[in-house]
Design a protein around this motif. Structure first.
Motif, PDB file in Angstrom:
ATOM      1  N   PHE A  89       0.826  -1.206   0.000  1.00  0.00           N
ATOM      2  CA  PHE A  89       0.000   0.000   0.000  1.00  0.00           C
ATOM      3  C   PHE A  89       0.865   1.262   0.000  1.00  0.00           C
ATOM      4  O   PHE A  89       0.494   2.285  -0.592  1.00  0.00           O
ATOM      5  CB  PHE A  89      -0.936  -0.015   1.218  1.00  0.00           C
ATOM      6  N   ALA A  90       2.028   1.188   0.643  1.00  0.00           N
ATOM      7  CA  ALA A  90       2.927   2.344   0.679  1.00  0.00           C
ATOM      8  C   ALA A  90       3.414   2.682  -0.730  1.00  0.00           C
ATOM      9  O   ALA A  90       3.366   3.847  -1.151  1.00  0.00           O
ATOM     10  CB  ALA A  90       4.105   2.061   1.604  1.00  0.00           C
ATOM     11  N   HIS A  91       3.855   1.662  -1.468  1.00  0.00           N
ATOM     12  CA  HIS A  91       4.290   1.877  -2.855  1.00  0.00           C
ATOM     13  C   HIS A  91       3.161   2.464  -3.688  1.00  0.00           C
ATOM     14  O   HIS A  91       3.359   3.392  -4.467  1.00  0.00           O
ATOM     15  CB  HIS A  91       4.700   0.541  -3.490  1.00  0.00           C
ATOM     16  N   THR A  92       1.970   1.865  -3.548  1.00  0.00           N
ATOM     17  CA  THR A  92       0.835   2.278  -4.365  1.00  0.00           C
ATOM     18  C   THR A  92       0.519   3.755  -4.156  1.00  0.00           C
ATOM     19  O   THR A  92       0.336   4.509  -5.112  1.00  0.00           O
ATOM     20  CB  THR A  92      -0.410   1.440  -3.998  1.00  0.00           C
ATOM     21  N   MET A  93       0.461   4.154  -2.899  1.00  0.00           N
ATOM     22  CA  MET A  93       0.106   5.536  -2.595  1.00  0.00           C
ATOM     23  C   MET A  93       1.225   6.500  -2.989  1.00  0.00           C
ATOM     24  O   MET A  93       0.982   7.569  -3.523  1.00  0.00           O
ATOM     25  CB  MET A  93      -0.204   5.680  -1.094  1.00  0.00           C
ATOM     26  N   LEU A  94       2.459   6.098  -2.733  1.00  0.00           N
ATOM     27  CA  LEU A  94       3.588   6.987  -3.029  1.00  0.00           C
ATOM     28  C   LEU A  94       3.743   7.211  -4.535  1.00  0.00           C
ATOM     29  O   LEU A  94       3.956   8.336  -4.990  1.00  0.00           O
ATOM     30  CB  LEU A  94       4.885   6.414  -2.441  1.00  0.00           C
ATOM     31  N   LYS A  95       3.608   6.125  -5.294  1.00  0.00           N
ATOM     32  CA  LYS A  95       3.727   6.215  -6.757  1.00  0.00           C
ATOM     33  C   LYS A  95       2.703   7.202  -7.303  1.00  0.00           C
ATOM     34  O   LYS A  95       3.006   8.095  -8.091  1.00  0.00           O
ATOM     35  CB  LYS A  95       3.491   4.808  -7.325  1.00  0.00           C
ATOM     36  N   GLN A  96       1.480   7.033  -6.829  1.00  0.00           N
ATOM     37  CA  GLN A  96       0.394   7.906  -7.271  1.00  0.00           C
ATOM     38  C   GLN A  96       0.632   9.346  -6.807  1.00  0.00           C
ATOM     39  O   GLN A  96       0.329  10.304  -7.508  1.00  0.00           O
ATOM     40  CB  GLN A  96      -0.910   7.371  -6.672  1.00  0.00           C
ATOM     41  N   PHE A  97       1.191   9.479  -5.612  1.00  0.00           N
ATOM     42  CA  PHE A  97       1.470  10.810  -5.063  1.00  0.00           C
ATOM     43  C   PHE A  97       2.524  11.531  -5.904  1.00  0.00           C
ATOM     44  O   PHE A  97       2.358  12.703  -6.254  1.00  0.00           O
ATOM     45  CB  PHE A  97       1.947  10.678  -3.605  1.00  0.00           C
ATOM     46  N   TYR A  98       3.617  10.823  -6.250  1.00  0.00           N
ATOM     47  CA  TYR A  98       4.659  11.422  -7.090  1.00  0.00           C
ATOM     48  C   TYR A  98       4.065  11.895  -8.416  1.00  0.00           C
ATOM     49  O   TYR A  98       4.288  13.021  -8.853  1.00  0.00           O
ATOM     50  CB  TYR A  98       5.756  10.395  -7.392  1.00  0.00           C
ATOM     51  N   PHE A  99       3.332  10.993  -9.057  1.00  0.00           N
ATOM     52  CA  PHE A  99       2.821  11.304 -10.391  1.00  0.00           C
ATOM     53  C   PHE A  99       1.757  12.409 -10.350  1.00  0.00           C
ATOM     54  O   PHE A  99       1.797  13.361 -11.139  1.00  0.00           O
ATOM     55  CB  PHE A  99       2.243  10.050 -11.059  1.00  0.00           C
ATOM     56  N   ALA A 100       0.828  12.273  -9.416  1.00  0.00           N
ATOM     57  CA  ALA A 100      -0.254  13.267  -9.331  1.00  0.00           C
ATOM     58  C   ALA A 100       0.310  14.641  -8.987  1.00  0.00           C
ATOM     59  O   ALA A 100      -0.155  15.661  -9.521  1.00  0.00           O
ATOM     60  CB  ALA A 100      -1.289  12.833  -8.296  1.00  0.00           C
ATOM     61  N   SER A 101       1.319  14.681  -8.117  1.00  0.00           N
ATOM     62  CA  SER A 101       1.918  15.968  -7.755  1.00  0.00           C
ATOM     63  C   SER A 101       2.561  16.618  -8.979  1.00  0.00           C
ATOM     64  O   SER A 101       2.535  17.839  -9.132  1.00  0.00           O
ATOM     65  CB  SER A 101       2.988  15.793  -6.675  1.00  0.00           C
ATOM     66  N   PHE A 102       3.119  15.767  -9.842  1.00  0.00           N
ATOM     67  CA  PHE A 102       3.711  16.292 -11.074  1.00  0.00           C
ATOM     68  C   PHE A 102       2.626  16.827 -12.012  1.00  0.00           C
ATOM     69  O   PHE A 102       2.691  17.962 -12.479  1.00  0.00           O
ATOM     70  CB  PHE A 102       4.532  15.203 -11.774  1.00  0.00           C
ATOM     71  N   MET A 103       1.608  16.019 -12.270  1.00  0.00           N
ATOM     72  CA  MET A 103       0.570  16.442 -13.219  1.00  0.00           C
ATOM     73  C   MET A 103      -0.229  17.630 -12.700  1.00  0.00           C
ATOM     74  O   MET A 103      -0.691  18.457 -13.470  1.00  0.00           O
ATOM     75  CB  MET A 103      -0.372  15.273 -13.553  1.00  0.00           C
ATOM     76  N   LYS A 104      -0.388  17.693 -11.381  1.00  0.00           N
ATOM     77  CA  LYS A 104      -1.127  18.824 -10.808  1.00  0.00           C
ATOM     78  C   LYS A 104      -0.447  20.145 -11.170  1.00  0.00           C
ATOM     79  O   LYS A 104      -1.104  21.153 -11.387  1.00  0.00           O
ATOM     80  CB  LYS A 104      -1.208  18.674  -9.289  1.00  0.00           C
ATOM     81  N   LEU A 105       0.887  20.108 -11.257  1.00  0.00           N
ATOM     82  CA  LEU A 105       1.626  21.306 -11.638  1.00  0.00           C
ATOM     83  C   LEU A 105       1.748  21.443 -13.159  1.00  0.00           C
ATOM     84  O   LEU A 105       1.783  22.546 -13.701  1.00  0.00           O
ATOM     85  CB  LEU A 105       3.028  21.274 -11.026  1.00  0.00           C
ATOM     86  N   TYR A 106       1.820  20.279 -13.839  1.00  0.00           N
ATOM     87  CA  TYR A 106       2.081  20.320 -15.284  1.00  0.00           C
ATOM     88  C   TYR A 106       0.832  20.662 -16.101  1.00  0.00           C
ATOM     89  O   TYR A 106       0.923  21.388 -17.092  1.00  0.00           O
ATOM     90  CB  TYR A 106       2.675  18.989 -15.743  1.00  0.00           C
ATOM     91  N   TRP A 107      -0.320  20.155 -15.682  1.00  0.00           N
ATOM     92  CA  TRP A 107      -1.544  20.442 -16.455  1.00  0.00           C
ATOM     93  C   TRP A 107      -1.792  21.947 -16.629  1.00  0.00           C
ATOM     94  O   TRP A 107      -2.068  22.399 -17.755  1.00  0.00           O
ATOM     95  CB  TRP A 107      -2.770  19.790 -15.810  1.00  0.00           C
ATOM     96  N   PRO A 108      -1.700  22.738 -15.552  1.00  0.00           N
ATOM     97  CA  PRO A 108      -1.920  24.184 -15.750  1.00  0.00           C
ATOM     98  C   PRO A 108      -0.917  24.803 -16.723  1.00  0.00           C
ATOM     99  O   PRO A 108      -1.264  25.714 -17.486  1.00  0.00           O
ATOM    100  CB  PRO A 108      -1.743  24.767 -14.346  1.00  0.00           C
ATOM    101  N   GLU A 109       0.325  24.294 -16.699  1.00  0.00           N
ATOM    102  CA  GLU A 109       1.333  24.797 -17.646  1.00  0.00           C
ATOM    103  C   GLU A 109       0.939  24.425 -19.075  1.00  0.00           C
ATOM    104  O   GLU A 109       1.069  25.218 -19.994  1.00  0.00           O
ATOM    105  CB  GLU A 109       2.711  24.196 -17.333  1.00  0.00           C
ATOM    106  N   ILE A 110       0.470  23.190 -19.245  1.00  0.00           N
ATOM    107  CA  ILE A 110       0.026  22.735 -20.568  1.00  0.00           C
ATOM    108  C   ILE A 110      -1.149  23.587 -21.043  1.00  0.00           C
ATOM    109  O   ILE A 110      -1.231  24.007 -22.186  1.00  0.00           O
ATOM    110  CB  ILE A 110      -0.376  21.242 -20.518  1.00  0.00           C
ATOM    111  N   GLN A 111      -2.045  23.853 -20.090  1.00  0.00           N
ATOM    112  CA  GLN A 111      -3.226  24.657 -20.423  1.00  0.00           C
ATOM    113  C   GLN A 111      -2.785  26.041 -20.896  1.00  0.00           C
ATOM    114  O   GLN A 111      -3.334  26.589 -21.857  1.00  0.00           O
ATOM    115  CB  GLN A 111      -4.110  24.779 -19.185  1.00  0.00           C
ATOM    116  N   GLN A 112      -1.795  26.584 -20.211  1.00  0.00           N
ATOM    117  CA  GLN A 112      -1.337  27.926 -20.537  1.00  0.00           C
ATOM    118  C   GLN A 112      -0.637  27.979 -21.886  1.00  0.00           C
ATOM    119  O   GLN A 112      -0.711  28.980 -22.590  1.00  0.00           O
ATOM    120  CB  GLN A 112      -0.392  28.426 -19.449  1.00  0.00           C
TER     121      GLN A 112
END
Lengths: 266, 116
Positions: free
Chosen positions: A108-131
């Motif tokens: 469960f630690a791997h599962t959550m951490l993997k998703q956390f790394y990726f989601a944290s990246f996309m959360k920042l990247y999507w607005p940049e892509i939008q812009q």
């Protein structure tokens, strides 16, 4: 990877551009499909009922984002392939996802951490892509931003609770950080396709969000009593179709239905 | 976090059922209230297990708002709910059953008022 991107002369700028766009769309779509598939593996197997609903929720969000990207990629390619062909009927070397998302769930630690790394990246990247203003990508970014923000919120809470939890949960979370952190650098990699997009102005440079991403991770790790490892050399190769051993097993399951019953729909 | 066979799920009337599982001793039970839209009140929809208030809110979002059920969530620790004793149901609620005059239905509403 399609070598034509570099071989084509400047006179073919339009087609070079659409090849680059197609490949970038595939990269992002594959990230979402593969992570979505990994997350969906826990459907019915989560440690508690509440997570058993939460995790497939996230898997469906990721799959939905992947569909939008594949549909657009298929249009850009214009070779008669559709979203299903792209998602289910390519060979392993043709998938362009980063290695992080294909890493096994392990616990469960791997599962959550993997998703956390990726989601944290996309959360920042999507607005940049939008812009950056590519019309279809902007629309996809607007929808995805909301969903991914929740993924960050949910997974960061688990990272904190496990990292700063019991002796065992802290040990497992620290172990997951040690294994997965080296795979995060690939998120910021710029290949020739992305470079074309950045040069032509329709794609944001992920380098611009590297520090904000690290700050976000560091803040959560601080609450989680975890330290951010110093990784001089990250793992990469996914964008060139070079995957980990686990990827073949993942594809076998992911593609089984379409391979066994070609063209089946539901 | 062991998987509970008798997870109370939607069964919130029987608060004792939570005692049968070892999960609640590790992870407390919460009652969930959802407001379907602005102007309406929060309504009890069920319960869930969560380690703390923040996780309870997230779980409530995931478990109970999957189909656009609402725009606001309350969670309350189940242990904080004070319930009336079923043994006193008679003396609590019987006396009101023969007092129909307490219903505001014995006068005419003018047409201009419209639907009330």
């Amino acid at each position: 990877m399609n070598p034509s991107v570099t071989e084509k002369p400047v006179a073919h700028a339009a087609s070079t551009s659409s090849t680059a766009l197609f490949n970038v769309l595939l990269q992002i779509a594959d990230d979402h499909l593969i992570l979505g598939h990994r997350v969906s593996e826990l459907c019915g197997h989560a440690p508690m009922l509440e997570e058993d609903l939460s995790i497939p929720n996230m898997a469906l969000d990721l799959l939905g984002q992947a569909r939008l990207l594949y549909s657009y990629a298929a249009e850009v390619e214009n070779q008669g392939r559709d979203e299903d062909d792209l998602a289910y009927l390519r060979a392993d070397r043709e998938y362009l996802n980063c290695l992080l998302v294909e890493k096994p769930n392990a616990d469960f630690a791997h599962t959550m951490l993997k998703q956390f790394y990726f989601a944290s990246f996309m959360k920042l990247y999507w607005p940049e892509i939008q812009q950056a203003g590519e019309p279809r990508l902007s629309a996809i970014a607007a929808k995805a931003s909301q969903e991914i923000a929740y993924h960050v919120r949910h997974t960061s809470q688990w990272v904190i609770r496990l990292g700063d939890g019991t002796e065992e949960s802290a040990r497992r979370m620290a172990e997951a950080v040690g294994i997965l952190h080296p795979y995060t650098q690939e998120l910021f990699e710029v290949d020739e396709n992305r470079q074309t997009g950045i040069d032509q102005g329709w794609l944001a440079d992920p380098a611009s969000i590297k520090q904000p991403w690290l700050d976000a991770i560091t803040a959560v790790f601080k609450s989680a009593a975890l330290s951010v490892p110093d990784v001089p050399f990250g793992q990469s190769g996914g964008r060139q179709g070079m995957h980990t051993e686990d990827f073949g097993h993942l594809l076998t399951e992911l593609q089984y239905l379409q391979r066994a019953y070609p063209g089946s729909e539901w | 976090m062991s998987k509970s066979e008798d997870n109370p799920g939607q069964d919130t009337t029987d608060t004792d059922s939570s005692q049968k599982s070892d999960l609640p001793t590790l992870i407390p039970l919460w009652e969930v209230f959802i407001r379907p839209k602005n102007g309406l009140h929060h309504k009890h929809v069920g319960s869930l297990h969560a380690t703390d208030d923040e996780m309870a809110l997230q779980a409530a979002r995931d478990v109970y708002t999957r189909r656009g059920e609402g725009n606001s969530i309350w969670v309350v620790p189940s242990a904080q709910i004070v319930a009336s004793d079923p043994d006193f149901a008679g003396e609590n609620f019987e006396p009101s059953s023969d007092k129909v005059y307490r219903h505001p239905s014995f006068y005419d509403i003018p047409d201009e008022v419209g639907h009330m």
